[in-house]
Structures are given as structure tokens and as C-alpha cells.
Design an enzyme around this catalytic site. Sequence first.
Site, PDB file in Angstrom:
ATOM      1  N   GLU A 266      -2.536  19.884  -1.249  1.00 35.73           N
ATOM      2  CA  GLU A 266      -1.245  19.179  -1.323  1.00 35.73           C
ATOM      3  C   GLU A 266      -1.135  18.392  -2.611  1.00 35.73           C
ATOM      4  OE1 GLU A 266       1.445  15.617  -0.562  1.00 35.73           O
ATOM      5  OE2 GLU A 266      -0.622  15.717  -1.186  1.00 35.73           O
TER       6      GLU A 266
ATOM      7  N   ASP B  60       1.641  11.860   6.745  1.00 39.76           N
ATOM      8  CA  ASP B  60       0.929  11.646   5.483  1.00 39.76           C
ATOM      9  C   ASP B  60       0.982  10.163   5.141  1.00 39.76           C
ATOM     10  OD1 ASP B  60      -0.171  11.773   2.974  1.00 39.76           O
ATOM     11  OD2 ASP B  60       1.309  13.144   2.123  1.00 39.76           O
TER      12      ASP B  60
HETATM   13  N1  BES Z   1       1.123  10.920   0.311  1.00 38.62           N
HETATM   14  C1  BES Z   1       1.503  11.126  -1.049  1.00 38.62           C
HETATM   15  C2  BES Z   1       2.978  10.901  -1.296  1.00 38.62           C
HETATM   16  C3  BES Z   1       3.449   9.502  -1.015  1.00 38.62           C
HETATM   17  C4  BES Z   1       2.915   8.441  -1.723  1.00 38.62           C
HETATM   18  C5  BES Z   1       4.397   9.276  -0.056  1.00 38.62           C
HETATM   19  C6  BES Z   1       3.333   7.155  -1.443  1.00 38.62           C
HETATM   20  C7  BES Z   1       4.835   7.985   0.203  1.00 38.62           C
HETATM   21  C8  BES Z   1       4.281   6.913  -0.486  1.00 38.62           C
HETATM   22  C9  BES Z   1       1.126  12.550  -1.454  1.00 38.62           C
HETATM   23  O1  BES Z   1      -0.137  12.931  -1.023  1.00 38.62           O
HETATM   24  C10 BES Z   1       1.137  12.650  -2.952  1.00 38.62           C
HETATM   25  O2  BES Z   1       0.444  11.947  -3.632  1.00 38.62           O
HETATM   26  N2  BES Z   1       1.981  13.546  -3.438  1.00 38.62           N
HETATM   27  C11 BES Z   1       2.118  13.822  -4.838  1.00 38.62           C
HETATM   28  C12 BES Z   1       3.248  14.808  -5.024  1.00 38.62           C
HETATM   29  C13 BES Z   1       2.839  16.232  -5.052  1.00 38.62           C
HETATM   30  C14 BES Z   1       4.066  17.074  -5.259  1.00 38.62           C
HETATM   31  C15 BES Z   1       1.780  16.531  -6.065  1.00 38.62           C
HETATM   32  C16 BES Z   1       2.561  12.611  -5.635  1.00 38.62           C
HETATM   33  O3  BES Z   1       3.422  11.873  -5.166  1.00 38.62           O
HETATM   34  O4  BES Z   1       2.080  12.465  -6.762  1.00 38.62           O
HETATM   35 ZN    ZN Z   2      -0.621  12.348   0.786  1.00 46.77          ZN
END
Ligand code: BES
Ligand code: ZN
Length: 458
Positions: free
Chosen positions: A297, A326
Amino acid sequence: MYNLRRFKGFYVGVAMFTMLSSFSYAQPTLKDSPYPADDRVYEHLNVLASVDNARVTGFEGEHKAADYIAQQFEDYDLIIDRQEFPVTAFLDEGSKLIIDSLDGKEIETKNFTYTPATPSEGISADIVFANLGSEEDFTNIDVKGKIALIKRGAYTFYDKVQNAAKAGAIGVIIFNNSEGMISGTLGQISDIPALAIMQEDGEALKAILDKGELIKVCMKIDTQVKDSYSENVIGTLYAQKNARNAKTVIIGAHMDCVDTPGANDNCSGVTGLLELARASQMLKLNYNVKFVAFGAEEIGLVGSQKYVESLSQEEKDNIACMINMDMIGVGETLGIMTATDNSNTYMADLAEKCTKELGYNYDRSVEDRSDHTSFDTVGIPSVHFDYHIDQNYHTDEDSIDKIDSMNVLNVYSVVLNMLRDLEKEMPTDQKDKVIKTMKSFNRFDLGNKSKNGEFYIK
Ligand code: BES
Ligand code: ZN
């Protein structure tokens, strides 16, 4: 004496009454009840999130987490399917840029994702300015055995680095063309190591070179990068009746993390997933549930995209909805979210109803940075749960001690109640006949916790 006997009689009476009442209100035991225990949440956390770099995409930790989750699913009698796919695994342990010609002054750096490492002692060489790093930019300069200093813009980071490599450079420094640090990816492994610096530092180095002076630097990059694999671990609980025609509900949580212990992001969601997989067994649902621990992810929702891509149109049409968890272990307010403003809100509305019923703090908003987005994109009604931004998000402080198991278990309760409601709405056959199988299954509320850690209905 007499008084004492009376007292004794009183105590015996109380004890008997307590025994009787505890028989009539017998609490289910942990193993065979849908009630979770927070010590089991911590048990999963201890296995999966107790070290730094615990489950980095494509590395050993993620593979081990997948094995553990598959084993748990198997223990709950789910049908296991492991869907592997290739990824480039990347672990970033930092970098340093030391300017030897400026008395060892250090400049702030950031690694490009997928840069190879330098040897641990670093690479020491003169730097040469190569403008924007196009192929042409390298025709009139000699970068053989040197480090190319390149300005951001016009070409991809990868193309700049590869052009430098072709011209014989041994390393690349790219400076920003606006304020702040570059947070960039090469998209794939480059032939030579590359790091980013800020605009003011790049311009300052260029100014010295423009005066005709030499700058010798030592560049140290500490990364691990390799072609590897990740996987989705899928545990299926088939509908009690007519599983072939039954709809499917997906419940998901990503298991990988960045270079942290990843307790909240997202071992919290995985513990919720495991507990739901255990409890759903007992609900005798009239639809199939697929519990999916997504891999990869953190490198761009790759696991969930692979999962969705692997489905036939018929299979996609058969998926009723998706529930994603998540970062559900830290925070005060439960966020109930859709991927976009225009998303189907069916599942979020149901989640809101069930959360309200249980009296938990919540709000509604939009979040697209997790795996539900892959399902939303193909039109599957999806909801995402998180307790909003955690101050330790993507830092080494994202550790088990910050997790409140009650948060995880609140989401667990909400999702179980959603499954209950979906049960009433999902027919098991073509004739729209609703079969109610959940006679004894009422409503979960984990607002109360007994001293020994068991939960019971309020
Ligand atoms: N859980 C996070 C996203 C998130 C962070 C949701 C803080 C709400 C609050 C997720 O695992 C993450 O880090 N996603 C990536 C995006 C992905 C498209 C690579 C990110 O946000 O950098
Ligand atoms: Zn996450």
C-alpha cells in the site's frame, strides 16, 4: 459467637447469589465468542510491530507478516489465497553530503526513492554543474568519475540521473527549483546513487563553481533497494447458504509499512481485520466475506490495485461493498470516509448509523490515501475508517505503546454491526429472498470492559 454465625450465613448467602447470577449472566469465553479481548490486539501488535522497519514493502518483515496473517486466517477456518506480485523494495536509512572544500560542512539531503546506496564510506569526488541534466547538457562537460549537480525541472529525476550515468558520472545531486526539500521518486532503480538538496544550497554550490573553483564532496547514501515481491493475503468466509450466488463483502487493511514499527499505520487495521475474521465465523452470514491484508500500500496502493485488476467483470459486479481500516489505533474522533466527494456514500452512511448507535465520537470526511480508493475507482461502494492524522505518522515513534486497543475495538464493533445490517439487505438467491440467520446476534458495544479484559454488551 451468635453474631458471627449470622454474619457467616450472610456471606454464604451473598456468595450463592453471586454464583447463581453469574450463571444466569454467564459471559462468553474468549475463544468461542465474538467478543474480542484487548490482550489479543496487543498479541498481534507484539508479533507484527515491535521492531523498527517492521514490515517494509517487499522485505522480510512484510513476508513474515503475510505468513502470520495467513496462519491466523487458517486458524479461523477461512479459505486462504495468497496473491503475489513483483515490487521494487526500497528502504531508506538516510544520507549525508559533506563538502570537503568547505571544511566538512554538511548540507541537508533527502534520498530519492529507489536510489542505490553508496559504499558505507561514501563516494568522494568533485562536483560538476550539468544544468537540467538533459542528454545535451552532458555533451560539453566532463563528468567522468565526478558527481553531477543538476537543477530540478523539465525532465524526470530518473532521466536526469541516467543521463549523468551514461556520461560517466558516479553520483547525482539534484537541487530544488522552489522553496523546501524535494520529496521525489526515481520510479525505478537508477544506475548511480542520487540525492536531493534544497534550492539555496544548490545555488550556493553553483555560484562557487561559476567562479571557477573546485568543490570536492563526500556523498553517503544508506539505502537498500532490490527487485522483490509483495502479496495480498485473502481469507474467504463463504456464505452459509448458496455461496455460489451470494454477494461478496470485502474487508481490508494494509499490512506493509514504511521504515517505522508501523503500529498505528497499519498494524492497528490488521488487528481489527484479524479479530473481525475470527468473530465473523460465528455470524452465519448469507454473503461471502473476503478478509484481505493488502501488501504494497505504502508504495502507491499497489496491492489493492492488483487485487481489483485481477477480478473479472462478473467478480467485480458481485462485490457488494468494501470496508477499509487504516490507522485505527490512535486518536479521539473516528473518521468515516469516502474516497472522493462524489463517491457512493452507501457504506459511509451505514457506518455512520452504526457508529451513532454505539455513541462513539465520529466525523465524516474524504480521504483517498488508502486501499478503499482502488475499489471506489471501479464503482464499488466503499468506506474507510481512520482516527485522523497521528502526530507520529510515518515516524519511528509509531510504536505499540501509543495504541489504544479500545479504538481498534470500537471500529471492530461498528463493522460487526454493519455486517449485521448488511445481512438483512443481502439476498442469498436471485429471488430477492432475505434469509435471516442472525437470530441471536444482536448488537455489539464494547463500551464496557471487565477487569480481566473481556468485553461484554453494555
Ligand atoms: N494510512 C496512510 C494514509 C493516511 C495518513 C490517512 C494520515 C490518514 C491520515 C497510508 O498508509 C499512506 O501513508 N498512504 C500514502 C499514499 C499512497 C498512495 C502511497 C501517503 O499518504 O503517503
Ligand atoms: Zn496506512
